[in-house]
Design a protein around this motif. Structure first.
Motif, PDB file in Angstrom:
ATOM      1  N   SER A   1       0.819  -1.200   0.000  1.00  0.00           N
ATOM      2  CA  SER A   1       0.000   0.000   0.000  1.00  0.00           C
ATOM      3  C   SER A   1       0.866   1.268   0.000  1.00  0.00           C
ATOM      4  O   SER A   1       1.836   1.365  -0.746  1.00  0.00           O
ATOM      5  CB  SER A   1      -0.961  -0.024   1.201  1.00  0.00           C
ATOM      6  N   VAL A   2       0.522   2.247   0.836  1.00  0.00           N
ATOM      7  CA  VAL A   2       1.233   3.524   0.847  1.00  0.00           C
ATOM      8  C   VAL A   2       2.694   3.354   1.258  1.00  0.00           C
ATOM      9  O   VAL A   2       3.556   4.145   0.861  1.00  0.00           O
ATOM     10  CB  VAL A   2       0.516   4.526   1.779  1.00  0.00           C
ATOM     11  N   GLY A   3       2.987   2.301   2.023  1.00  0.00           N
ATOM     12  CA  GLY A   3       4.364   2.069   2.415  1.00  0.00           C
ATOM     13  C   GLY A   3       5.292   1.923   1.221  1.00  0.00           C
ATOM     14  O   GLY A   3       6.459   2.345   1.260  1.00  0.00           O
TER      15      GLY A   3
ATOM     16  N   GLN B   1      12.835  23.112  16.893  1.00  0.00           N
ATOM     17  CA  GLN B   1      11.878  22.003  16.871  1.00  0.00           C
ATOM     18  C   GLN B   1      11.411  21.798  15.438  1.00  0.00           C
ATOM     19  O   GLN B   1      10.766  22.675  14.861  1.00  0.00           O
ATOM     20  CB  GLN B   1      10.652  22.297  17.733  1.00  0.00           C
ATOM     21  N   VAL B   2      11.753  20.663  14.857  1.00  0.00           N
ATOM     22  CA  VAL B   2      11.376  20.344  13.485  1.00  0.00           C
ATOM     23  C   VAL B   2      10.507  19.095  13.518  1.00  0.00           C
ATOM     24  O   VAL B   2      10.876  18.093  14.138  1.00  0.00           O
ATOM     25  CB  VAL B   2      12.622  20.100  12.613  1.00  0.00           C
ATOM     26  N   VAL B   3       9.351  19.143  12.858  1.00  0.00           N
ATOM     27  CA  VAL B   3       8.427  18.007  12.841  1.00  0.00           C
ATOM     28  C   VAL B   3       8.228  17.554  11.405  1.00  0.00           C
ATOM     29  O   VAL B   3       7.732  18.317  10.572  1.00  0.00           O
ATOM     30  CB  VAL B   3       7.067  18.367  13.466  1.00  0.00           C
ATOM     31  N   ILE B   4       8.626  16.313  11.114  1.00  0.00           N
ATOM     32  CA  ILE B   4       8.466  15.733   9.781  1.00  0.00           C
ATOM     33  C   ILE B   4       7.270  14.787   9.824  1.00  0.00           C
ATOM     34  O   ILE B   4       7.319  13.742  10.477  1.00  0.00           O
ATOM     35  CB  ILE B   4       9.739  15.009   9.326  1.00  0.00           C
ATOM     36  N   LEU B   5       6.214  15.163   9.151  1.00  0.00           N
ATOM     37  CA  LEU B   5       4.964  14.405   9.148  1.00  0.00           C
ATOM     38  C   LEU B   5       5.006  13.322   8.082  1.00  0.00           C
ATOM     39  O   LEU B   5       5.410  13.578   6.941  1.00  0.00           O
ATOM     40  CB  LEU B   5       3.792  15.352   8.897  1.00  0.00           C
ATOM     41  N   ALA B   6       4.595  12.105   8.438  1.00  0.00           N
ATOM     42  CA  ALA B   6       4.684  10.965   7.517  1.00  0.00           C
ATOM     43  C   ALA B   6       6.106  10.873   6.979  1.00  0.00           C
ATOM     44  O   ALA B   6       6.350  10.952   5.772  1.00  0.00           O
ATOM     45  CB  ALA B   6       3.667  11.099   6.387  1.00  0.00           C
ATOM     46  N   SER B   7       7.045  10.683   7.880  1.00  0.00           N
ATOM     47  CA  SER B   7       8.466  10.776   7.552  1.00  0.00           C
ATOM     48  C   SER B   7       8.937   9.690   6.603  1.00  0.00           C
ATOM     49  O   SER B   7       9.941   9.849   5.912  1.00  0.00           O
ATOM     50  CB  SER B   7       9.307  10.732   8.828  1.00  0.00           C
TER      51      SER B   7
ATOM     52  N   ALA C   1       5.271  18.801   5.436  1.00  0.00           N
ATOM     53  CA  ALA C   1       4.258  17.892   4.882  1.00  0.00           C
ATOM     54  C   ALA C   1       4.619  17.661   3.423  1.00  0.00           C
ATOM     55  O   ALA C   1       4.191  18.386   2.522  1.00  0.00           O
ATOM     56  CB  ALA C   1       2.860  18.484   5.016  1.00  0.00           C
ATOM     57  N   GLU C   2       5.442  16.648   3.186  1.00  0.00           N
ATOM     58  CA  GLU C   2       5.967  16.326   1.859  1.00  0.00           C
ATOM     59  C   GLU C   2       5.548  14.904   1.497  1.00  0.00           C
ATOM     60  O   GLU C   2       5.683  13.982   2.299  1.00  0.00           O
ATOM     61  CB  GLU C   2       7.494  16.429   1.887  1.00  0.00           C
ATOM     62  N   GLY C   3       5.004  14.734   0.278  1.00  0.00           N
ATOM     63  CA  GLY C   3       4.597  13.392  -0.134  1.00  0.00           C
ATOM     64  C   GLY C   3       3.521  12.809   0.752  1.00  0.00           C
ATOM     65  O   GLY C   3       3.485  11.600   0.970  1.00  0.00           O
ATOM     66  N   LEU C   4       2.637  13.644   1.249  1.00  0.00           N
ATOM     67  CA  LEU C   4       1.671  13.221   2.265  1.00  0.00           C
ATOM     68  C   LEU C   4       0.228  13.463   1.868  1.00  0.00           C
ATOM     69  O   LEU C   4      -0.601  12.556   1.926  1.00  0.00           O
ATOM     70  CB  LEU C   4       1.978  13.948   3.584  1.00  0.00           C
TER      71      LEU C   4
ATOM     72  N   ALA D   1       6.300  23.885   5.696  1.00  0.00           N
ATOM     73  CA  ALA D   1       6.599  23.708   4.276  1.00  0.00           C
ATOM     74  C   ALA D   1       5.758  22.545   3.765  1.00  0.00           C
ATOM     75  O   ALA D   1       5.712  21.480   4.396  1.00  0.00           O
ATOM     76  CB  ALA D   1       8.082  23.433   4.071  1.00  0.00           C
ATOM     77  N   VAL D   2       5.095  22.748   2.619  1.00  0.00           N
ATOM     78  CA  VAL D   2       4.080  21.808   2.152  1.00  0.00           C
ATOM     79  C   VAL D   2       4.231  21.535   0.659  1.00  0.00           C
ATOM     80  O   VAL D   2       4.439  22.456  -0.135  1.00  0.00           O
ATOM     81  CB  VAL D   2       2.660  22.357   2.416  1.00  0.00           C
ATOM     82  N   GLU D   3       4.104  20.264   0.293  1.00  0.00           N
ATOM     83  CA  GLU D   3       3.938  19.887  -1.105  1.00  0.00           C
ATOM     84  C   GLU D   3       2.442  19.780  -1.373  1.00  0.00           C
ATOM     85  O   GLU D   3       1.764  18.938  -0.789  1.00  0.00           O
ATOM     86  CB  GLU D   3       4.608  18.545  -1.394  1.00  0.00           C
TER      87      GLU D   3
END
Length: 297
Positions: free
Chosen positions: A13-15, A97-103, A181-184, A211-213
């Motif tokens: 799937s998304v993985g 503080q940096v947060v990477i969503l769906a890393s 939020a990159e590739g998310l 920062a967003v894609e």
């Protein structure tokens, strides 16, 4: 097919899309004019070689049966470089503080030169984080970044109560933060995307950035693109089936309405700026995607 609360490992799937991006970063790393250097990307592909065979060295643009993969390699290089620069700019401006969503299989915590004292929070599903940590431990001895930088990996689905997990891990909503939020967004249902941005706003102090894609109408184009379907066959999954196409509000407009200052650039503009224009049969679809950074005054 996708469901509202589906789960996945790195090879399903998304993985699988994380493996595809790692493949593009591995090839980009080996290009003489590469825009990103990720010394860890190839190891992730090697670890699943018996299940999914994705390239790490051969430029797929030489394969006439798979033109979309060649474009994806360039697109990922442009995208990665753009977001690398924006995150490092935020850190150099004092945001620690940096947060990477769906890393996913992103290794920014390890591969970028963060200022001392930076904490990088990574959020993704448990199986994905566990896979990444296992491979980095086997190849590097540890998944930890350079001395002076902290990495905190949170095993939580972004459709669940990730803000509570983030706070419990030491995130301070009273201090400025930088988000990615990159590739998310194409893989989130509309309501989950709305909730995501609402939570980010709630957790972001004055001076924060995100920062967003944003694929915008590129989502519809990609979901109908037969070349994308052909390219994704090597993954064992049709990527078009993973994309959520339900209507949703434009995140740029919502952030502006809440007082954030938004600056944006199309992928095509970013690629041209780096001397790597997006070309090929699916260039029009990818080029219409937008990279933007929003800042909270």
């Amino acid at each position: 097919m996708r469901t509202d609360d589906d789960q996945w490992t790195i090879t399903e799937s998304v993985g699988v899309t994380a493996l595809g991006v790692a493949s593009s970063r591995a090839m980009e790393t080996r290009r003489p004019d590469g825009l990103v250097e990720d010394p860890h990307a190839a190891a992730f592909l090697d670890a699943v070689r018996d299940e999914i065979d994705l390239p790490t060295e051969v430029d797929p643009r030489a394969d006439p049966t798979d033109p979309a993969s060649g474009l994806m390699s360039t697109y990922v290089g442009v995208r990665s470089r753009w977001f690398d620069e924006h995150l490092l700019d935020a850190a150099r401006d004092g945001i620690d503080q940096v947060v990477i969503l769906a890393s996913g299989l992103d290794t920014r915590a390890q591969r970028l030169e963060w200022p001392a004292g930076t904490t990088v929070f990574e959020i993704d599903q448990a199986d994905v984080v566990d896979f990444k940590d296992r491979v980095l431990t086997e190849t590097e001895g540890s998944p930890e970044p350079a001395e002076g930088v902290r990495r905190i990996a949170l095993r939580v689905d972004l459709r669940h109560d990730w803000p509570a997990a983030l706070r419990d891990a030491g995130f301070d909503p009273g201090r400025p933060s930088a988000w990615l939020a990159e590739g998310l967004l194409p893989y989130l249902p509309a309501q989950a995307e709305i909730d995501l941005f609402d939570r980010i706003v709630e957790l972001s102090a004055a001076g924060s950035r995100i920062a967003v894609e944003h694929l915008a109408d590129a989502v519809d184009r990609l979901s109908d693109d037969e070349l994308v379907a052909t390219s994704s066959q090597r993954f064992g999954v049709d990527v078009r089936d993973l994309i959520m196409t339900d209507d949703r509000p434009d995140p740029r407009a919502r952030l502006r309405d809440q007082g954030w200052k938004v600056e944006e650039q199309t992928a095509q503009e970013a690629g041209a700026g780096y001397g790597r224009p997006l070309e090929g049969p699916t260039a029009e679809a990818f080029a219409s995607s937008v990279f933007f950074e929003a800042r909270r005054p």
